[in-house]
Design an enzyme around this catalytic site. Structure first.
Site, mmCIF file in Angstrom:
data_model
loop_
_atom_site.group_PDB
_atom_site.id
_atom_site.type_symbol
_atom_site.label_atom_id
_atom_site.label_comp_id
_atom_site.label_asym_id
_atom_site.label_seq_id
_atom_site.Cartn_x
_atom_site.Cartn_y
_atom_site.Cartn_z
ATOM 1 N N ASP A 158 0.849 -1.191 0.000
ATOM 2 C CA ASP A 158 0.000 0.000 0.000
ATOM 3 C C ASP A 158 0.893 1.253 0.000
ATOM 4 O O ASP A 158 1.793 1.374 0.841
ATOM 5 C CB ASP A 158 -0.867 -0.041 1.276
ATOM 6 C CG ASP A 158 -1.991 0.975 1.280
ATOM 7 O OD1 ASP A 158 -2.459 1.355 0.187
ATOM 8 O OD2 ASP A 158 -2.419 1.368 2.386
ATOM 9 N N SER A 191 -12.960 4.559 4.593
ATOM 10 C CA SER A 191 -13.621 4.168 5.848
ATOM 11 C C SER A 191 -14.857 5.029 6.081
ATOM 12 O O SER A 191 -14.885 6.207 5.716
ATOM 13 C CB SER A 191 -12.645 4.310 7.027
ATOM 14 O OG SER A 191 -11.776 3.190 7.054
HETATM 15 P P1 13P Z 1 -8.985 4.889 5.510
HETATM 16 O O1 13P Z 1 -8.077 5.719 6.343
HETATM 17 O O2 13P Z 1 -10.213 5.640 5.093
HETATM 18 O O3 13P Z 1 -9.349 3.590 6.149
HETATM 19 O O4 13P Z 1 -8.209 4.553 4.139
HETATM 20 C C1 13P Z 1 -7.221 3.562 4.097
HETATM 21 C C2 13P Z 1 -6.430 3.585 2.842
HETATM 22 O O5 13P Z 1 -6.741 4.247 1.881
HETATM 23 C C3 13P Z 1 -5.237 2.749 2.811
HETATM 24 O O6 13P Z 1 -4.510 2.910 1.633
HETATM 25 O O1 G3H Z 2 -3.478 4.775 3.812
HETATM 26 C C1 G3H Z 2 -3.100 3.845 4.386
HETATM 27 C C2 G3H Z 2 -3.154 3.421 5.775
HETATM 28 O O2 G3H Z 2 -4.107 4.051 6.541
HETATM 29 C C3 G3H Z 2 -1.793 3.309 6.305
HETATM 30 O O3 G3H Z 2 -1.588 3.858 7.531
HETATM 31 O O4 G3H Z 2 0.814 4.364 7.223
HETATM 32 O O5 G3H Z 2 -0.240 4.476 9.492
HETATM 33 O O6 G3H Z 2 0.138 2.287 8.381
HETATM 34 P P1 G3H Z 2 -0.119 3.746 8.201
HETATM 35 ZN ZN ZN Z 3 -4.538 4.884 0.833
#
Ligand code: 13P
Ligand code: G3H
Ligand code: ZN
Length: 312
Positions: A83, A218
């Site tokens: 991600d 979310s």
């Molecule tokens: P949220 O913070 O809305 O759960 O989004 C998560 C996200 O986009 C991770 O890449």
């Molecule tokens: O967008 C992605 C997640 O909310 C990642 O959050 O970088 O704190 O793991 P984090």
């Molecule tokens: Zn994201």
């Protein structure tokens, strides 16, 4: 060859049958179990996604090993996805470690730099049959290495040019969402006209439907915010994307929907409640077990909302 599922055929099925797949962020064993058990119980394909922060917290080896065990113990397709990869090196590291999908997020760069970086990652990833998600347009919010104070929506013609030039397999677009628990000050809204324009332009050129991705999705459900606050959390004016908007997006070309914040809310709200109500208990298996149970319920709820049950 990755042990994990290739998302590309899963995207094609999702687009043809008009549903989206949930992509859930993981940081530890309980989260992986909650997500994969939730997906298994509903027969849904699922993405486990690793952020830079999760990689730093748990270590890539641990997360890959845990995810491997999870996918061996389920019959549904499990995609292991990076991600918001911030550079070529982290994408390469994940590809080499066995991921079946990576995201290169050059959205904070200039357009030519984003194109060049994405091209470089696509060239490496495709050699190993790994899929690449890229991002164009910018979401507000902070994600470790990739952060932004401002948001700007994805330009449809630039999106077409970007996909043509880079050969990416899916594209994260900005149409009104943002990361974290504070997305909107009033009612949530998404730019569906823009989504349709992006989709129509790219699909016409691509001949087959092209998968678009929605980050920051979310819903920050009131009942979970209230539960966490009842047991001591301070969440202020937390507000997410309404479920109606997400359900609509999942039928209009969004094939992957990213969720992290709501999983954290379920996990942490449950943990606060359990510890407050059970002062003598200090066995981590007891309180983590409760959190895992409610995180699984949250995952199942998302899967039903996005329409991917019995699609695995
Ligand atoms: P949220 O913070 O809305 O759960 O989004 C998560 C996200 O986009 C991770 O890449
Ligand atoms: O967008 C992605 C997640 O909310 C990642 O959050 O970088 O704190 O793991 P984090
Ligand atoms: Zn994201």
């Amino acid at each position: 060859m990755s042990l994990f599922a290739d998302p590309r055929p899963l995207f094609q099925k999702a687009l043809a049958e008009r549903y989206a797949m949930g992509a859930f962020n993981i940081s530890n064993m309980e989260m992986i179990q909650a997500i994969v058990e939730g997906a298994e119980s509903l027969g849904s394909p699922v993405f486990l996604q690793v952020s830079f922060g999760a990689k730093k917290y748990a270590g890539l080896d641990y997360l890959v090993a845990l995810a491997e065990v999870a996918q061996k113990n389920t019959s549904v397709p499990v995609v292991l996805h990076l991600d918001h990869g911030a550079n070529f090196d982290v994408c390469k590291q994940c590809i080499d470690a066995g991921f079946s999908s990576v995201m290169i997020d050059g959205s904070a760069l200039s357009y030519p730099e984003n194109v060049a970086l994405t091209q470089e990652v696509v060239a490496y990833a495709h050699k190993y049959n790994v899929a690449v998600e890229a991002e164009l347009g910018q979401l507000k919010g902070v994600e470790d290495d990739v952060s932004s104070e401002e948001s700007y929506f994805t330009d449809p013609h630039q999106a077409l040019d970007f996909v043509q030039k880079t050969g990416c397999d899916s594209l994260a677009i900005s149409i009104g969402t943002s990361h974290g628990a504070y997305k909107f000050s009033g009612e949530s809204s998404l730019d569906f006209t823009r989504l349709k324009e992006i989709k129509d332009l790219i699909d016409y050129w691509n001949k087959v439907p092209f998968p678009l991705v929605l980050h920051g999705s979310s819903s920050v459900p009131k009942e979970w915010v209230s539960l966490a606050e009842k047991y001591g959390a301070q969440l202020g004016n937390a507000r997410g994307v309404s479920e109606d908007l997400l359900s609509k997006a999942s039928k209009l070309g969004i094939a992957k929907i990213n969720i992290d914040t709501d999983l954290r809310l379920a996990f942490t709200g449950t943990l606060r409640q359990f510890l407050r109500e059970n002062p003598p208990i200090f066995d981590p298996r007891k309180y983590l077990g409760e959190s895992k149970k409610n995180m699984k319920i949250m995952v199942e709820h998302k899967i039903k909302l996005f329409g991917s049950q019995n699609k695995g």
